[in-house]
Design a protein around this motif. Structure first.
Motif, short mmCIF file in Angstrom:
data_model
loop_
_atom_site.label_atom_id
_atom_site.label_comp_id
_atom_site.label_asym_id
_atom_site.label_seq_id
_atom_site.Cartn_x
_atom_site.Cartn_y
_atom_site.Cartn_z
N ALA A 277 -60.14 -2.93 13.36
CA ALA A 277 -60.50 -2.53 11.99
C ALA A 277 -59.49 -1.55 11.42
CB ALA A 277 -61.89 -1.90 11.97
N ARG A 278 -59.24 -1.66 10.12
CA ARG A 278 -58.24 -0.83 9.46
C ARG A 278 -58.47 0.66 9.71
NH1 ARG A 278 -55.23 -1.63 4.56
NH2 ARG A 278 -56.43 -3.51 4.12
N ASP A 279 -59.72 1.12 9.54
CA ASP A 279 -59.96 2.55 9.65
C ASP A 279 -59.80 3.07 11.08
OD1 ASP A 279 -62.19 1.27 10.60
OD2 ASP A 279 -63.64 2.60 9.64
N LYS A 280 -59.87 2.18 12.08
CA LYS A 280 -59.71 2.62 13.47
C LYS A 280 -58.24 2.63 13.90
CE LYS A 280 -64.26 1.32 15.21
NZ LYS A 280 -65.02 0.54 16.22
N ILE A 281 -57.44 1.74 13.33
CA ILE A 281 -56.06 1.64 13.78
C ILE A 281 -55.09 2.37 12.85
CG2 ILE A 281 -55.37 -0.48 12.57
CD1 ILE A 281 -54.11 -1.42 15.23
N CYS A 282 -55.58 2.83 11.71
CA CYS A 282 -54.72 3.49 10.71
C CYS A 282 -54.08 4.74 11.31
CB CYS A 282 -55.55 3.85 9.48
SG CYS A 282 -54.60 4.68 8.19
N PHE A 283 -52.78 4.92 11.06
CA PHE A 283 -52.07 6.09 11.56
C PHE A 283 -52.32 7.33 10.68
CE2 PHE A 283 -48.58 3.15 13.39
CZ PHE A 283 -49.34 2.96 14.54
N GLY A 284 -52.72 7.12 9.45
CA GLY A 284 -52.92 8.24 8.54
C GLY A 284 -54.26 8.90 8.74
N TYR B 145 -42.75 -1.42 3.57
CA TYR B 145 -43.30 -2.27 4.65
C TYR B 145 -42.56 -3.60 4.73
CZ TYR B 145 -46.62 -5.27 7.14
OH TYR B 145 -47.20 -6.15 8.02
N TYR B 146 -42.38 -4.25 3.58
CA TYR B 146 -41.79 -5.59 3.60
C TYR B 146 -40.28 -5.57 3.89
CZ TYR B 146 -46.25 -7.29 2.00
OH TYR B 146 -47.58 -7.60 1.92
N CYS C 17 -47.28 -0.44 8.76
CA CYS C 17 -48.74 -0.33 8.89
C CYS C 17 -49.22 -1.21 10.04
CB CYS C 17 -49.40 -0.77 7.58
SG CYS C 17 -51.19 -0.97 7.69
N PRO C 18 -49.93 -0.64 11.02
CA PRO C 18 -50.37 -1.44 12.17
C PRO C 18 -51.40 -2.50 11.81
CG PRO C 18 -51.33 0.76 12.24
CD PRO C 18 -50.33 0.78 11.14
N PHE C 19 -52.27 -2.19 10.86
CA PHE C 19 -53.29 -3.18 10.49
C PHE C 19 -52.64 -4.39 9.83
CE2 PHE C 19 -56.43 -4.86 7.41
CZ PHE C 19 -57.39 -5.28 8.32
N GLU C 20 -51.77 -4.16 8.86
CA GLU C 20 -51.11 -5.28 8.19
C GLU C 20 -50.18 -6.03 9.15
OE1 GLU C 20 -51.68 -6.50 5.25
OE2 GLU C 20 -53.14 -4.97 4.68
N LEU C 21 -49.56 -5.32 10.06
CA LEU C 21 -48.71 -5.99 11.05
C LEU C 21 -49.55 -6.95 11.90
CD1 LEU C 21 -46.04 -6.38 12.57
CD2 LEU C 21 -46.69 -4.42 14.01
#
Length: 778
Positions: free
Chosen positions: A277-284, A300-301, A332-336
């Motif tokens: 989940a985004r909120d768990k893997i987010c670095f920020g 990012y791109y 971003c780890p989630f988008e990656l």
């Protein structure tokens, strides 16, 4: 020689892959749902203003032959005009909020690809590409023009497609390596457990021919490897292109990762990504994330392709690997993980990513069904999860807080919220429940959404922005759910100043079936999944879908099942029976020193009985589950079962909670469990409406709403005791309702049940089990 495989890519996807640069869009760059509708209407308005002979929504396509495969590129250009001297085509884009007057390079690229396809197909020497921008707020239209020769367009087309084809070529090379490894792959263990081969064969047949299988496979069969192994075989034979392994809990995803790792040790080559989940893997640290401020989103791109190559070289893309690669490449780890999923063979993820209408992976599903296979672990959980996914709620407090915060700066939006609150409060006071949806409510919400979008689309910072954005999403979910409101829903209301409106999904089967139709095959499995017909019905299956029910592979004499069926534990009897329950528990736990879990139907009953047990077992140590325990607190609770103890350890917990399933305490870590009650869900308006709903359709309403889910909880919790073929353990069930056939018949057929009455019989039967005296089943 086999014909080359044909792949299809849209012009938009092609351009985004090959040409996109710069920052990651997201919550920092808001685009609302109703803006999409306004954009469609804007397109139509521009198209209607074009001259006679203008063609709208023109499909264009071409085919490229590559080494080993064929690529079809297709799309639909917004408009074109075949003027004899100066033909042109047009892409129309709508702008929400402020526009800087600069064209997006992706829009030019998209127009040039369409132009290249048209030029090549009709041998047009030159073509004008037009980008028309419509500003939704002002209605102002700007058209940008640029002419290109056929040679220029052909060169651009070759450059863009060349990069994409190169990636596809690598993917096809990888697929060949993968399939060769799968063809040589053997089952990773020396022999199949009892029932395991039967399960694997049934799973393979379903995955190969398509359709659905609903399987009850008790703990110990090795469910995960029994579905993943045949799934790899079916994939290598070309029956589907991508595998989704779907779970309810993080622990389930870890088990799937381990199963794939076991197969890799036997030679499997398979790229598998785990989505977190985004909120768990987010670095920020800021929540919700702001793409405009995040260094991993900015640029990012520009950095994602090297990051993808790095990630895809690992094959096992666990959360830890994704985080490592994302930090190295500053993306971003989630988008990656989502971008990697496009190029992976298997995706290990939560149910949400396929079933939830708000967060499912549209990159795979928005264009219709795909050649995907779904493996759904612990499928019994999907019934309740499905109800939550397909339900929606509005509450007074968040609405009032946002209204207060925005009224000064956004008065029209504040007034819209005031009208919603007035209507909702009045409706809730007059209608505690309704099978009809008042149409005024969605219309009021749509007015708020339109006003909120107009401001949010400007992407301006404000102290109230996050709260307004959250309310916007809740209101949008409510409107979307309302659009599907039918006989499977009820509108429940809580009256007063703290009013609540809830669109509650009584029967999720229709929506789950629609989600399953996104793939070609699905295996739904769990231990337990009884009654199978009940779960097949509620999980979106039909009479033509296969079922499989397997016995436990473990020696039945290793599992002692005692039932004390003279003690009443229903709600009205709990105060009177607390002492008898405590005596039964104490007698069972005293038979052998070790680690036990004791499950209760509620926290209040747990607290009533616990001190009585503690007084009777003075040499034991006790742990207690608390409501709302954090991940760290739950881990600490379970860690106590890993330690060596010179006294009995009893963990008191609630049925249906965190410790009732998804934990794996093998050997001496857990030797027994006590289950007080029959697990019935708490009586309340939602359950009562479910009971009525199914009764009106000729089903046993009480069984569907209470009994079946309740007994499933009991069996699931009891399954924590025996986790391997060498485990020995015992359970004690306490409740007078186990005397009734409609409860007892739901217990697993392989259980050897012994009925015991009173503490003395419990103690004697438990001591006999542990001493190895044969038990006489009843």
């Amino acid at each position: 020689m086999a014909a080359p495989r044909t792949l299809t890519v849209s012009v938009r996807e092609l351009v985004e892959f090959a040409c996109r640069t710069g920052d990651l869009g997201g919550r920092g760059e808001f685009t609302g749902a109703s803006r999409a509708l306004a954009g469609t209407r804007g397109h139509q308005r521009v198209q209607q203003a074009r001259p006679e002979g203008y063609e709208k929504e023109v499909p264009l396509a071409c085919v490229l032959e590559a080494d080993g495969f064929t690529l079809e590129i297709k799309g639909r250009v917004d408009g074109r005009w075949r003027g004899a001297c100066a033909p042109w085509l047009e892409e129309i884009k709508t702008i929400a909020g402020k526009w800087d007057g600069e064209a997006d390079p992706l829009h030019w690229a998209q127009g040039k690809i369409y132009a290249a396809i048209w030029c090549a197909a009709e041998k047009i020497p030159s073509l004008e590409v037009r980008l028309t921008y419509l500003e939704l707020d002002s209605g102002h239209v700007t058209t940008l023009r640029e002419s290109f020769s056929d040679a220029q367009l052909a060169e651009f087309f070759a450059r863009v497609t060349g990069e994409y084809v190169a990636w596809l070529g690598e993917q096809f090379c990888w697929a060949g390596t993968r399939d060769e490894s799968i063809r040589a792959l053997a089952f990773p263990f020396a022999e199949y457990r009892a029932g395991q081969r039967e399960f694997a064969v049934a799973a393979y047949r379903t995955l190969a021919r398509g359709g659905r299988l609903f399987a009850e496979a008790p703990t110990g069969i090795g469910k995960t490897i029994s579905v993943i192994f045949p799934a790899t075989k079916a994939m290598a034979e070309g029956h589907f292109s991508k595998l989704f392994y779907l779970t309810a809990k993080t622990s389930g995803r870890a088990v799937a990762e381990q199963a794939v790792a076991d197969l890799r040790r036997g030679g499997l080559r398979l790229r598998a990504v785990t989505l977190t989940a985004r909120d768990k893997i987010c670095f920020g640290e800021r929540k919700p994330c702001d793409a405009a401020e995040c260094p991993f989103a900015r640029g990012y791109y520009d950095r994602v392709k090297p990051a993808l190559r790095d990630a895809l070289g690992r094959e096992s893309l666990t959360r830890e690997v994704i985080e490592e690669v994302a930090r190295r490449h500053e993306v971003c780890p989630f988008e990656l993980s989502l971008d990697a999923a496009t190029w992976c063979d298997a995706i290990i993820a939560d149910y949400n990513y396929v079933f939830d209408p708000a967060v499912n992976l549209r990159r795979f599903f928005e264009d219709g069904p795909g050649d995907y296979a779904f493996l759904v672990d612990e499928a019994h959980n999907l019934v309740e999860r499905g109800r939550e996914m397909f339900s929606a709620e509005l509450r007074a407090a968040p609405l009032a807080a946002v209204r207060r915060a925005i009224t000064e700066e956004l008065p029209a939006c504040g007034r819209a919220l005031g009208k919603i609150a007035s209507f909702a409060k009045k409706f809730a006071a007059e209608n505690p429940a309704s099978r009809d949806l008042p149409q005024e409510l969605p219309e009021l919400l749509k007015k708020f959404l339109a006003l909120a979008e107009a401001w949010l689309a400007q992407n301006r910072p404000a102290p109230f922005r996050d709260e307004l954005l959250q309310l916007y999403f809740e209101a949008h979910r409510f409107v979307r759910t309302a659009e599907g409101f039918d006989e499977n829903y009820v509108l429940l209301a809580g009256p007063g100043d703290d009013w609540r409106l809830r669109l509650f999904c009584l029967d999720p089967s229709k929506r789950l079936a629609e989600a399953l139709a996104r793939g070609r095959a699905a295996v739904m499995f769990s231990a337990p999944l009884s009654p199978l017909d009940f779960f097949r019905r509620l999980l979106g299956g039909g009479a033509g879908d296969g079922t499989l029910q397997l016995p436990s592979p473990f020696p039945p004499e290793n599992f002692g099942v005692l039932i004390e069926d003279t003690v009443r534990t229903d709600f009205k009897s709990r105060a009177a029976s607390a002492a008898a329950v405590a005596e039964s528990i104490a007698a069972f736990l005293a038979a052998r020193r070790g680690n036990y879990l004791v499950f209760f139907p509620s926290y209040s009953y747990l607290e009533a009985v616990r001190p009585l047990v503690e007084a009777r077992l003075t040499g034991a140590r006790f742990l207690v589950q608390r409501g709302g325990m954090s991940d760290a607190e739950r881990a600490s609770f379970l860690a106590e079962f890993d330690a060596e103890h010179d006294q009995t350890l009893a963990g008191f917990a609630v049925l249906g909670g965190a410790f009732g399933e998804g934990i794996d305490l093998t050997g001496e870590r857990l030797i027994g469990a006590v289950l007080v009650g029959v697990g019935l869900p708490q009586v309340g308006p939602e359950r009562e409406w479910m009971r009525q709903h199914f009764a009106e359709r000729g089903e046993d309403g009480f069984a569907f709403a209470y009994r079946f889910p309740g007994v499933n909880r009991v069996v699931q919790a009891a399954g924590r005791v025996i986790r391997s073929e060498t485990d020995r353990g015992a359970v004690l069930l306490i409740d007078a309702r186990w005397r009734e056939e409609n409860y007892a018949a739901l217990l697993p057929s392989w259980w050897r049940v012994r009925r015991v009455r009173g503490a003395a019989e419990i103690a004697r039967a438990a001591e006999n089990f542990w001493s190895g005296v044969p038990q006489r089943p009843e």
